[in-house]
Design an enzyme around this catalytic site. Structure first.
Site, PDB file in Angstrom:
ATOM      1  CG  HIS A  77      -2.093  -0.869   1.066  1.00  0.00           C
ATOM      2  ND1 HIS A  77      -2.676  -1.543   2.101  1.00  0.00           N
ATOM      3  CD2 HIS A  77      -2.808  -1.158  -0.020  1.00  0.00           C
ATOM      4  CE1 HIS A  77      -3.705  -2.223   1.640  1.00  0.00           C
ATOM      5  NE2 HIS A  77      -3.808  -2.004   0.366  1.00  0.00           N
ATOM      6  NE  ARG A  97      -6.431  -3.512 -11.995  1.00  0.00           N
ATOM      7  CZ  ARG A  97      -5.404  -2.942 -12.624  1.00  0.00           C
ATOM      8  NH1 ARG A  97      -5.242  -1.633 -12.586  1.00  0.00           N
ATOM      9  NH2 ARG A  97      -4.535  -3.686 -13.284  1.00  0.00           N
ATOM     10  NE  ARG A 102     -11.146  -6.098 -13.712  1.00  0.00           N
ATOM     11  CZ  ARG A 102      -9.862  -6.236 -13.393  1.00  0.00           C
ATOM     12  NH1 ARG A 102      -8.999  -6.671 -14.290  1.00  0.00           N
ATOM     13  NH2 ARG A 102      -9.440  -5.929 -12.196  1.00  0.00           N
ATOM     14  CD  GLU A 125      -7.779 -11.119 -16.707  1.00  0.00           C
ATOM     15  OE1 GLU A 125      -6.846 -10.443 -16.259  1.00  0.00           O
ATOM     16  OE2 GLU A 125      -8.939 -11.047 -16.258  1.00  0.00           O
ATOM     17  CG  ASN A 179      -0.947  -6.736 -14.953  1.00  0.00           C
ATOM     18  OD1 ASN A 179      -0.039  -6.366 -15.683  1.00  0.00           O
ATOM     19  ND2 ASN A 179      -1.770  -5.889 -14.358  1.00  0.00           N
ATOM     20  CG  ASP A 180      -4.362 -11.984 -13.971  1.00  0.00           C
ATOM     21  OD1 ASP A 180      -3.690 -12.505 -13.066  1.00  0.00           O
ATOM     22  OD2 ASP A 180      -5.260 -11.157 -13.753  1.00  0.00           O
ATOM     23  NE  ARG A 202      -1.172  -9.615 -10.898  1.00  0.00           N
ATOM     24  CZ  ARG A 202      -2.262  -9.057 -11.397  1.00  0.00           C
ATOM     25  NH1 ARG A 202      -3.067  -9.772 -12.180  1.00  0.00           N
ATOM     26  NH2 ARG A 202      -2.556  -7.822 -11.173  1.00  0.00           N
ATOM     27  CB  CYS A 260      -6.277  -2.736 -19.737  1.00  0.00           C
ATOM     28  SG  CYS A 260      -7.022  -4.327 -19.405  1.00  0.00           S
TER      29      CYS A 260
HETATM   30  C1  PEP Z   1      -4.321  -7.834 -15.991  1.00  0.00           C
HETATM   31  O1  PEP Z   1      -4.419  -8.953 -15.506  1.00  0.00           O
HETATM   32  O2  PEP Z   1      -3.448  -7.504 -16.819  1.00  0.00           O
HETATM   33  C2  PEP Z   1      -5.245  -6.758 -15.563  1.00  0.00           C
HETATM   34  C3  PEP Z   1      -5.262  -5.591 -16.172  1.00  0.00           C
HETATM   35  O3  PEP Z   1      -6.057  -7.014 -14.512  1.00  0.00           O
HETATM   36  P1  PEP Z   1      -5.585  -7.030 -12.964  1.00  0.00           P
HETATM   37  O4  PEP Z   1      -4.197  -6.442 -12.915  1.00  0.00           O
HETATM   38  O5  PEP Z   1      -6.589  -6.222 -12.248  1.00  0.00           O
HETATM   39  O6  PEP Z   1      -5.626  -8.478 -12.655  1.00  0.00           O
HETATM   40 MG    MG Z   2      -6.179  -9.526 -14.447  1.00  0.00          MG
END
Ligand code: PEP
Ligand code: MG
Length: 586
Positions: A190, A297, A333, A432, A455-456, A466, A503
């Site tokens: 945080h 988000r 989302r 993702e 990211n995922d 991650r 994204c």
């Molecule tokens: C992702 O997974 O790239 C994404 C944008 O969603 P989050 O980071 O919220 O999992």
């Molecule tokens: Mg994600």
């Protein structure tokens, strides 16, 4: 002497160290006479009230300074102070064992903390730290120790601390705190989130750095590369002074780009949207000149509160974001709870691998009531702007169809009830999960748009958790498999005539901008502060050069080769770009 950590908030700062000494308050168990029990409970209650009051004051100060959006972190500390498990627990121990409040508090906290022991999850580790910080605050109030404050400094400093609480960070007087360095900390803490939103350069994960520096020592902090230099010699000092001057100029120039289009030298328009977590974050979207919101988000509306947000709460939040961003689009989302984002008031199954468990759309399909409430709020809010709805973590058509069916049921219920709502909100999915990327040809026929969540997608494709620092070195956005998947999704979406955006964090890294355009990406969505950084690159390359770079990349075989090649090409196109400058060895 040069130290290396993780650069988590960009910028270069030269200044004096201010070492935060958090001497711990002694907590020995002191027996009290039974007739003093009520008095002791009163003393504990006063310390609790003082703690809440202090946090409320910081929260107010912070909300006035940067908007309420991230004050939810302080809110969570206040909620912990009001948690009856803690407060009644301490009162019980004082009463039952006739001991002073300090000892009773320590006993109850130790029981809480024992639950966290052995848990490797980064998110839960952070919650444990939150609890320790809350406990320390009460203890300081009980013992009359001063709460150290970073709000009352009278000269410019770089704060050096073993660890910083979010409250410390929020209080930081931006006029005087020019940067900070901590021994502890990960990219998801945080405190780091706060540093970025306050735009304070920061380096974390410095191991035993605090032991090597004293208040007043000259420091150079490079939040871009993650290095910190103590007592620099005059050559190093002058070199960084020049570096810093260039970086400040670079940032000023970036701001000028806010009102200019993201257009390549050969005239191709690119959309740069922003990622947000709360409606208040829209201010940053407008300020940095983003083209609407590419990812809202929504799970942050559910975290750090004692009950689920009502349909009305959500409706107001979505409506306000849509109105502020209008006429641009907001992609909202649906709930992505689970994994590392857990809400206090929802019972989760004890999963050994939560990121592959009941997360995101899977959670919503299981908890239909929660999902339907959100969909109702979204459909109703849709009449106040340009809304698109996106489902997270779709792995294949079955899930998509189930989600859509529930959505259409919700519309039917609203219709029957005579409630006003938007009939034609475009629906899309995040790509993702690798299965969705590979079989995207099946998905494009049943959605209005897709957005790649790198990211995922990286986590699941390369099999690296991650939030696990042990495998962080395997996080390779330029892995040939990822490059191929991105290209495949872009090609299939174009053939299917639907827009495909990106994204994940990769979209906000200027180093990758040209390569991504070359792979076919035309809509990026990122942290608002990254928008001008990526725009700067786009405005200075041609699509032709980008396509050439993508072709070269696709012919390489390892992530390392691709990374080096991309850096080399980008460095030759942008020799003055400070954020990917090579750091000479000291
Ligand atoms: C992702 O997974 O790239 C994404 C944008 O969603 P989050 O980071 O919220 O999992
Ligand atoms: Mg994600």
């Amino acid at each position: 002497m040069k130290f290396k950590g993780m650069g988590v908030s960009p910028g270069i700062v030269i200044g004096k160290a201010y070492v935060l000494n958090r001497e711990t308050v002694k907590t020995e168990t002191r027996v009290i006479a039974p007739e003093r029990v009520d008095e002791e409970i009163r003393r504990f209650d006063q310390a609790l009230a003082a703690s809440v009051e202090q946090l409320e004051a910081v929260k107010k100060q912070f909300s006035d300074r940067v908007g309420a959006s991230h004050a939810y972190i302080l809110e969570s500390h206040i909620l912990m102070l009001q948690d009856t498990l803690l407060t009644d627990g301490v009162r019980d121990v004082i009463r039952r064992e006739s001991i002073a409040a300090e000892g009773a508090l320590k006993k109850v906290l130790d029981q809480f903390l024992a639950v966290f022991n052995g848990i490797e999850d980064d998110y839960l580790k952070e919650r444990k730290t939150d609890m320790i910080h809350v406990g320390e605050r009460i203890l300081r109030n009980l013992s009359g120790h001063e709460q150290h404050s970073l709000a009352a400094l009278d000269e410019d400093v770089i704060v050096v601390a073993h660890d910083l609480t979010p409250a410390d960070t929020m209080q930081m007087d931006r006029k005087h705190v020019k940067g900070f360095v901590t021994d502890l900390g990960g990219k998801t803490s945080h405190t780091v989130i706060m540093a970025r939103s306050l735009e304070i350069p920061a380096v974390v994960g410095m191991a035993h750095f605090t032991a090597s520096v004293q208040t007043g020592d000259p420091l150079i902090l490079n939040g871009n590369s993650g290095s910190v230099i103590v007592n620099p010699d005059s050559d190093t000092f002058n070199r960084y002074l020049e570096k810093q001057r260039r970086y400040i100029y670079f940032e000023k120039e970036l701001q000028k780009l806010a009102s200019l289009p993201a257009e390549t030298l050969d005239g191709y328009k690119i959309r740069l949207a922003a990622n947000i977590e709360t409606p208040e974050d829209v201010c940053g979207v407008l300020e940095h000149g983003a083209d609407g919101v590419g990812l809202f988000r929504t799970e942050f509306l559910y975290l750090n509160r004692t009950e689920l947000p009502s349909e009305e709460d959500q409706f107001q939040a979505y409506k306000s974001a849509l109105e502020m961003v209008y006429p641009e689009t907001v992609i909202i989302r649906t709930l992505d709870l689970g994994g590392d984002k857990l809400a206090r008031h929802i019972p989760y199954p004890g999963e050994s691998n939560p990121s592959m468990g009941l997360r995101a759309i899977r959670f919503c399909l299981e908890h239909r009531g929660i999902f339907k409430t959100q969909l109702r709020a979204l459909a109703r809010a849709g009449i106040y702007g340009n809304l698109k709805i996106m489902f997270p973590m779709i792995s294949g058509l079955r899930e998509l169809r189930m989600a859509k069916e529930i959505y259409y049921d919700v519309l039917e219920e609203l219709r029957k009830a005579g409630t006003l709502f938007h009939e034609e909100i475009p629906l899309g999915v995040m790509i993702e999960v690798p299965s969705a990327a590979i079989a995207v040809d099946l998905i494009v026929n049943e959605v209005d748009f897709v957005s790649i969540g790198t990211n995922d997608l990286i986590q699941y494709s390369l099999a690296i958790d991650r939030v696990n620092e042990n495998v962080a070195y395997l996080y390779e956005p330029l892995h040939p498999a990822i490059m191929r998947m991105i290209k495949h999704v872009m090609t299939v979406a174009r053939e299917g005539n639907i827009p495909a955006a990106m994204c994940g964090e990769v979209a906000g890294d200027p180093l990758y901008a040209a390569a991504l355009m070359g792979l076919g990406l035309r809509t990026f969505s990122m942290n608002p502060v990254s928008v001008p950084r990526v725009k700067r690159i786009i405005r200075q390359v041609t699509l032709e050069e980008s396509r050439k770079l993508a072709r070269e990349i696709l012919a390489l075989s390892t992530a390392r080769e691709i990374e080096e090649w991309t850096k080399e090409r980008m460095r030759s196109l942008f020799p003055d770009e400070p954020e990917w400058e090579e750091e000479p060895e000291e």
